[in-house]
Scaffold this motif. Sequence first.
Motif, PDB file in Angstrom:
ATOM      1  N   ALA A 243       3.903   1.725  -1.138  1.00  0.00           N
ATOM      2  CA  ALA A 243       4.502   1.464  -2.319  1.00  0.00           C
ATOM      3  C   ALA A 243       3.567   2.313  -3.546  1.00  0.00           C
ATOM      4  CB  ALA A 243       5.168   0.407  -2.363  1.00  0.00           C
ATOM      5  N   LEU A 244       2.041   2.050  -3.141  1.00  0.00           N
ATOM      6  CA  LEU A 244       1.715   2.543  -4.372  1.00  0.00           C
ATOM      7  C   LEU A 244       0.605   4.056  -3.566  1.00  0.00           C
ATOM      8  CD1 LEU A 244      -0.795  -0.659  -4.914  1.00  0.00           C
ATOM      9  CD2 LEU A 244       0.545   0.207  -6.208  1.00  0.00           C
ATOM     10  N   ASP A 245       1.687   4.684  -2.718  1.00  0.00           N
ATOM     11  CA  ASP A 245       0.932   6.029  -2.095  1.00  0.00           C
ATOM     12  C   ASP A 245      -0.364   6.037  -2.020  1.00  0.00           C
ATOM     13  OD1 ASP A 245       1.170   8.035  -1.000  1.00  0.00           O
ATOM     14  OD2 ASP A 245       0.421   9.069  -3.263  1.00  0.00           O
ATOM     15  N   LEU A 246      -0.845   4.489  -1.229  1.00  0.00           N
ATOM     16  CA  LEU A 246      -2.114   4.650  -0.502  1.00  0.00           C
ATOM     17  C   LEU A 246      -2.367   5.411   1.014  1.00  0.00           C
ATOM     18  CD1 LEU A 246      -3.495   1.073  -1.178  1.00  0.00           C
ATOM     19  CD2 LEU A 246      -3.641   2.695  -2.616  1.00  0.00           C
ATOM     20  N   SER A 247      -3.354   6.058   1.253  1.00  0.00           N
ATOM     21  CA  SER A 247      -3.509   6.165   2.572  1.00  0.00           C
ATOM     22  C   SER A 247      -3.673   5.710   3.333  1.00  0.00           C
ATOM     23  CB  SER A 247      -4.379   7.630   2.621  1.00  0.00           C
ATOM     24  OG  SER A 247      -5.738   6.967   2.369  1.00  0.00           O
TER      25      SER A 247
ATOM     26  N   ALA B 249       1.080  -0.927   0.337  1.00  0.00           N
ATOM     27  CA  ALA B 249      -0.719  -0.413  -0.596  1.00  0.00           C
ATOM     28  C   ALA B 249       0.616   1.038   0.295  1.00  0.00           C
ATOM     29  CB  ALA B 249      -0.570   0.068   1.121  1.00  0.00           C
TER      30      ALA B 249
END
Lengths: 287, 283
Positions: B172-176, B170
């Motif tokens: 790495a995917l720049d999810l908050s 998450a």
Amino acid sequence: MIAYIADTDATAGSGRAAYTLGPLAAGPTCCEPRPQISVENLTLAYDGRAALKEVSLDIFRGCVTALIGPSGCGKTSFLSSLNRLSDLIPGCEVEGRILFDGQNIHDQLTNVRALRRRVGMIFQRPNPFPLSIRRNLEMPLKEHGVQRRADLDAAVWRSLVDVGLWEEVRDRLDAPALALSGGQQQRLCIARAIALQPDVLLMDEPCSALDPVSSTIVEDLIASLRGGYTIVIATHNLAQARRVANYAGFFWVKDRAGVLIEFDHCQRIFDSPRHELTAAYVSGRRG
Amino acid sequence: MLPTPSLRDALYGFGICIAALLVAAIFFWLLADLAWQGVGRLDWTFLTTPPRNAGRDGGLAPILVSTSLIILVAMSVAAPLGVATAIFLSEFTPAGGRLARWMSLSLDVLAGTPSIVFGLFGGAFFCVFLGLGFSILSGGLTLACMALPILIRTVESGLRSSPIEWRLGAAALDLSRATLLWHVLLPAAAPSLAAGLSLGIGRAVAETAALIFTSGYVDRMPSSLFDSGRALSVHIYDLTMNVSGGDANAYASALVLIAFLIAANSLAFWFSNRIFGRRMARA
Ligand SMILES: Nc1ncnc2c1ncn2[C@@H]1O[C@H](COP(=O)(O)OP(=O)(O)OP(=O)(O)O)[C@@H](O)[C@H]1O
Ligand SMILES: [Mg+2]
């Protein structure tokens, strides 16, 4: 634009030979060697024990850089320091400078989230979320502002086609991602990363769980991304590194810490390595 | 001489079967005894009429209503508070940190505290200090306090046990953080939320001591949450201890209590699956 070679004599202290990388003798001309990421004296430790010591290398824009070396030499650690994912690993400490487009990523001013948005990562072990296939792809897209149904559907389709997964999952997009096979999960993770169109892709052994056919698909994908994306790929598959990479860095374990032994054009690493360890490793005599 | 491996396997299997049968037998014996003594009284009128003659005759209607209300109050306070605290503990305090250690220690102590202590506290705090008096609200809030420690601990361990790969992925995917929590971690922890809720409800439904001091034992139909209301367990206690000739109805009530417990548990599973689990696609 510095190629790097460690001392051939292990006891000779810190003197190191450096020479300027010439233009690529052969191979794609997409690679004007402008560094996108410059790593300077990177030292990385877990709980005080160094896993990587004083690694310096440049990662060139639009090129594929392969990291090779035996298990435990710090390839994964190196990759995770590039998008500061190492911040999240308990006990992990990083020293040295990493310049991303000239900006130090450890700077106070650097926005880590913006950095990670530009850097996609594929992990050594597939890590799809426990959601449906479709939601695995849509959730990050929505988070980054893609809201229209048509756009989402198009992005899902595009990225699944790119990783060669579309035909296999087109009629079960709402099935759990964890029900996919390991190789399918890995390709889903690749799709998830490229759907966000990052500038840089860090791939940690993306093909280790894949059969030769899907492996070829991923390799072709990497080849098609070359030029537009900067790709760093850690791999144990030397033939693959040789096929896809423009540059290669060879890591080795010295005094229980990973060090960079040699960094150069991929072809030179494989055909005329300067360091004896590199020569031994790429010829399969050691490793 | 050692027995052969296959004989050893057979012996182990036999021993495990015996233990399992023993446990099951105890449970069925208990259930059979209850059914034997209680089922005669059990019919629709028993469930829908108020008790008469101090509970010797008549039914359970107001008591069922009070019990449901008390549990509803308890769970609707405990569930959001518990989940929020669990999130705080697992996501915002480092695992080995001092705050986390102190919190978990005090939660464990609270989870093992005798219910009578909660009763005294609830009586003093909710009934007297907050002026809620003997009421369904006081009882429900007291039960919420009792259920919270178990609920928090189960949800927290559910959240903590989610693999770090999801968190790294998450990030790495720049999810908050909120997205990760809401869409990944909480759905994955839905089973532990259900387990926590049903443990909490189990503790609440079985509770007598804490309720005598807080929701009281008035057996009339409550007209609001501020009325006193008698819970099923209090009713059973009263029938067996204070009312001569109340045994038959006590057994019937106990049977209803068990049915109630099963219903409440199913509801807890349904609820937590509905809130979080529907987003989750399990393999
Ligand atoms: N989370 C961690 N905590 C402690 N030590 C770690 C951790 N991750 C890696 N290490 C150690 O750091 C060193 C380098 O590990 P790393 O995973 O980077 O190697 P690698 O080159 O990716 O190996 P492989 O090819 O097997 O994936 C190893 O000695 C490993 O034991
Ligand atoms: Mg690795």
